[in-house]
Design an enzyme around this catalytic site. Structure first.
Site, PDB file in Angstrom:
ATOM      1  CD  GLN A  17      -2.964  -1.119   2.645  1.00 35.78           C
ATOM      2  OE1 GLN A  17      -2.780  -1.504   3.183  1.00 35.78           O
ATOM      3  NE2 GLN A  17      -4.114  -0.325   2.114  1.00 35.78           N
ATOM      4  CG  HIS A 118      -0.934  -6.180   5.386  1.00 34.68           C
ATOM      5  ND1 HIS A 118      -1.196  -5.423   6.365  1.00 34.68           N
ATOM      6  CD2 HIS A 118      -2.144  -5.884   4.499  1.00 34.68           C
ATOM      7  CE1 HIS A 118      -2.146  -4.897   6.534  1.00 34.68           C
ATOM      8  NE2 HIS A 118      -2.805  -4.950   5.370  1.00 34.68           N
ATOM      9  CG  ASN A 162      -3.263  -7.500   8.152  1.00 28.62           C
ATOM     10  OD1 ASN A 162      -3.449  -6.869   9.216  1.00 28.62           O
ATOM     11  ND2 ASN A 162      -4.123  -7.109   7.142  1.00 28.62           N
ATOM     12  CD  GLU A 163      -7.667  -7.242   8.053  1.00 31.29           C
ATOM     13  OE1 GLU A 163      -8.463  -7.208   6.791  1.00 31.29           O
ATOM     14  OE2 GLU A 163      -7.901  -6.045   8.833  1.00 31.29           O
ATOM     15  CE1 TYR A 297      -9.836   0.741   9.411  1.00 32.99           C
ATOM     16  CE2 TYR A 297      -9.815  -2.044   9.461  1.00 32.99           C
ATOM     17  CZ  TYR A 297      -9.214  -0.545   9.326  1.00 32.99           C
ATOM     18  OH  TYR A 297      -7.737  -0.549   9.061  1.00 32.99           O
ATOM     19  CD  GLU A 361      -5.173  -2.840   9.598  1.00 33.69           C
ATOM     20  OE1 GLU A 361      -6.325  -2.508   9.049  1.00 33.69           O
ATOM     21  OE2 GLU A 361      -4.405  -3.551   8.866  1.00 33.69           O
ATOM     22  CD1 TRP A 407      -6.041   2.120   7.646  1.00 35.25           C
ATOM     23  CD2 TRP A 407      -4.410   0.812   8.059  1.00 35.25           C
ATOM     24  NE1 TRP A 407      -5.740   1.448   6.412  1.00 35.25           N
ATOM     25  CE2 TRP A 407      -4.297   0.948   6.695  1.00 35.25           C
ATOM     26  CE3 TRP A 407      -3.440  -0.067   8.650  1.00 35.25           C
ATOM     27  CZ2 TRP A 407      -3.376   0.085   5.800  1.00 35.25           C
ATOM     28  CZ3 TRP A 407      -2.192  -0.536   7.666  1.00 35.25           C
ATOM     29  CH2 TRP A 407      -2.756  -0.697   6.188  1.00 35.25           C
ATOM     30  CD  GLU A 414      -8.471   0.697   1.651  1.00 35.21           C
ATOM     31  OE1 GLU A 414      -9.104  -0.451   1.813  1.00 35.21           O
ATOM     32  OE2 GLU A 414      -7.194   0.969   2.332  1.00 35.21           O
ATOM     33  CD1 TRP A 415      -6.526  -2.965   1.020  1.00 35.68           C
ATOM     34  CD2 TRP A 415      -4.802  -3.927  -0.203  1.00 35.68           C
ATOM     35  NE1 TRP A 415      -5.468  -3.241   1.796  1.00 35.68           N
ATOM     36  CE2 TRP A 415      -4.606  -3.759   1.016  1.00 35.68           C
ATOM     37  CE3 TRP A 415      -3.939  -4.548  -1.312  1.00 35.68           C
ATOM     38  CZ2 TRP A 415      -3.200  -4.252   1.399  1.00 35.68           C
ATOM     39  CZ3 TRP A 415      -2.810  -4.986  -0.848  1.00 35.68           C
ATOM     40  CH2 TRP A 415      -2.368  -4.598   0.455  1.00 35.68           C
TER      41      TRP A 415
END
Length: 453
Positions: A17, A118, A162-163, A297, A361, A407, A414-415
């Site tokens: 990113q 990530h 990550n996730e 989030y 995050e 974050w 952003e992906w």
């Protein structure tokens, strides 16, 4: 609202990113290079080729961190920089970048928190099946060991993945993330192999503090979003339980307890079978974990939906309706529910009391504008203030929470949303690479200085 004396304040980013420099110093191709260069996958055809040019500007970026008085910086290491083909010999030029970054952070009295994965899997491994291939877990452990051998004398805090839910189910389930597969069986195999990679890598990161980072969220009915005391129907409660299991327990139960929830095994049995789960795997996955990293989030809102098929990103979610929340939203369309964070932290501390927590995050995208050399991001400042108040309340309620990482430090790629969504507390002009501290950054600096709200 005073925080514990040893509370860790910081910010987070991810390699693809922000780094750019995708063809420099021997870096190999990642699945996100391939995915973002495929027309139609990313808004406006954006790619991470340049991003924030952090690869060349890391010293200036660490200077910004020092100015903001950050005590910790969570960054991710690009596997394709270390092993361009995902296996075999180490690329010393790629490893040297992180060597220099770590030294710069330590000179600024900022603790490095390194995330090993990530989402930027080497494309060469994806060509051999990616995370659907069991061998990738073993290659990941070898890569983790190589990085730890080089940086472990200075980096004390390590996150393996990550996730993994996003990697598996958005990457291999509904295809909105790299590598863009759409197969529920592939997604479930990938989830297991990611966990296997975590367990194998965790054993090779000692000495050090080991963390698994998950995108957990409170799963709520629409009524519970604004009323925690609302009592759901039996059918709605069953939907909440199932989605919480698929989102959170699928990853934390094996890592912390060494077991899979029955609902996960049932979902796997109906989506390709459970043959990929071998005898002894859960013992390997159940390596000691010191911290659970929480990326929060917004809540996940569901209710009973009799007759509905499973969502592509949620194998096993038959008869569940994913609903909207009655709440204001960010530029991403994500509902803003600050007390969802305290609800989540308290529950995870109760469900996994033997493991500490860290918010790794938390942040929001809004449509920022530079005016007179300033960015007055009142919406983001309010978002962060509201969520930090819930962090404090969770600690007061007994959650074993060690720190908070906003974050993100910088606006970035952003992906699948490309560059149109800005999450940073530092504004980045992508044409000039000029950085501007937003009002939220200046506010956060003062929170850190006071250790209080």
């Amino acid at each position: 609202m005073i925080f514990p004396e040893d509370f860790v304040w910081g910010a987070a980013t991810a390699s693809y990113q922000i780094e750019g420099a995708v063809k420099e110093d021997g870096r190999g191709q990642s699945i996100w290079d391939t995915f973002s260069h495929t027309p139609g996958n990313v808004v406006d055809g954006d790619t991470g080729d340049v991003a924030c040019d952090h690869y060349h500007r890391y010293k200036d970026d660490v200077g910004l961190m020092r100015e903001l008085r950050l005590r910790a910086y969570r960054f991710s290491i690009a596997w394709p920089r270390i092993q361009p083909d995902g296996a075999g010999s180490i690329n010393p030029r790629g490893l040297a970048f992180y060597d220099k970054l770590v030294d710069e952070l330590l000179a600024a009295e900022i603790s490095p928190y390194a995330t090993l994965y990530h989402w930027d899997l080497p494309q060469a491994l994806e060509d051999r099946g990616g995370w659907t291939n069991r061998d990738t877990a073993y290659r990941f452990a070898d890569y983790a060991a190589a990085v730890h051998d080089q940086l472990g004398d200075r980096v004390r805090n390590w996150a393996t993945l990550n996730e993994p839910w996003v990697s598996a189910y958005l990457g291999y389930g509904n295809g909105v993330h790299a590598p863009g597969h759409r197969d529920p069986a592939d997604a479930m195999r990938s989830a297991h192999h990611l966990l296997l990679g975590h367990g194998l890598a965790a054993r090779r990161l000692r000495p050090g503090t080991v963390m698994l980072v998950v995108n957990s969220a409170p799963v709520l009915t629409p009524a519970q979003v604004n009323d925690p005391a609302a009592v759901p129907s039996a059918a709605d409660a069953a939907a909440v339980h199932r989605i919480h299991t698929l989102l959170t327990r699928q990853f934390l139960d094996p890592a912390v307890h060494g077991t899979y929830p029955e609902e996960v095994l049932e979902a796997a049995a109906h989506n390709g079978g459970t043959g990929h789960i071998r005898d002894g795997d859960l013992a390997l996955i159940n390596a000691p974990v010191d911290l659970i990293g929480i990326n929060y989030y917004n809540p996940c809102v569901v209710e009973s939906g009799p007759g509905l098929p499973a969502d592509a990103a949620w194998p096993g979610s038959e008869d569940v309706r994913f609903a909207a929340a009655d709440a204001p939203t960010t530029a991403m369309g994500w509902p803003i529910v600050p007390d969802g964070l305290s609800r989540l932290l308290v529950r995870l501390s109760q469900d996994y009391p033997q493991v500490g927590l860290m918010v790794t995050e938390n942040g929001a995208a809004f449509d920022d504008v530079v005016e007179g050399g300033r960015v007055h991001d009142a919406d983001r400042l309010a978002y962060l203030d509201g969520h930090l108040r819930e962090v404090w309340r969770a600690i007061e309620a007994g959650a074993d929470l060690r720190g908070y990482l906003v974050w993100s430090l910088l606006d970035n790629f952003e992906w699948a949303e490309g560059y149109r969504r800005r999450f940073g507390i530092v504004h980045v002009d992508y044409a000039t690479q000029t950085r501007v501290l937003k009002d939220s950054a200046l506010w956060y600096r003062d929170v850190i200085a006071r250790n209080a709200l």
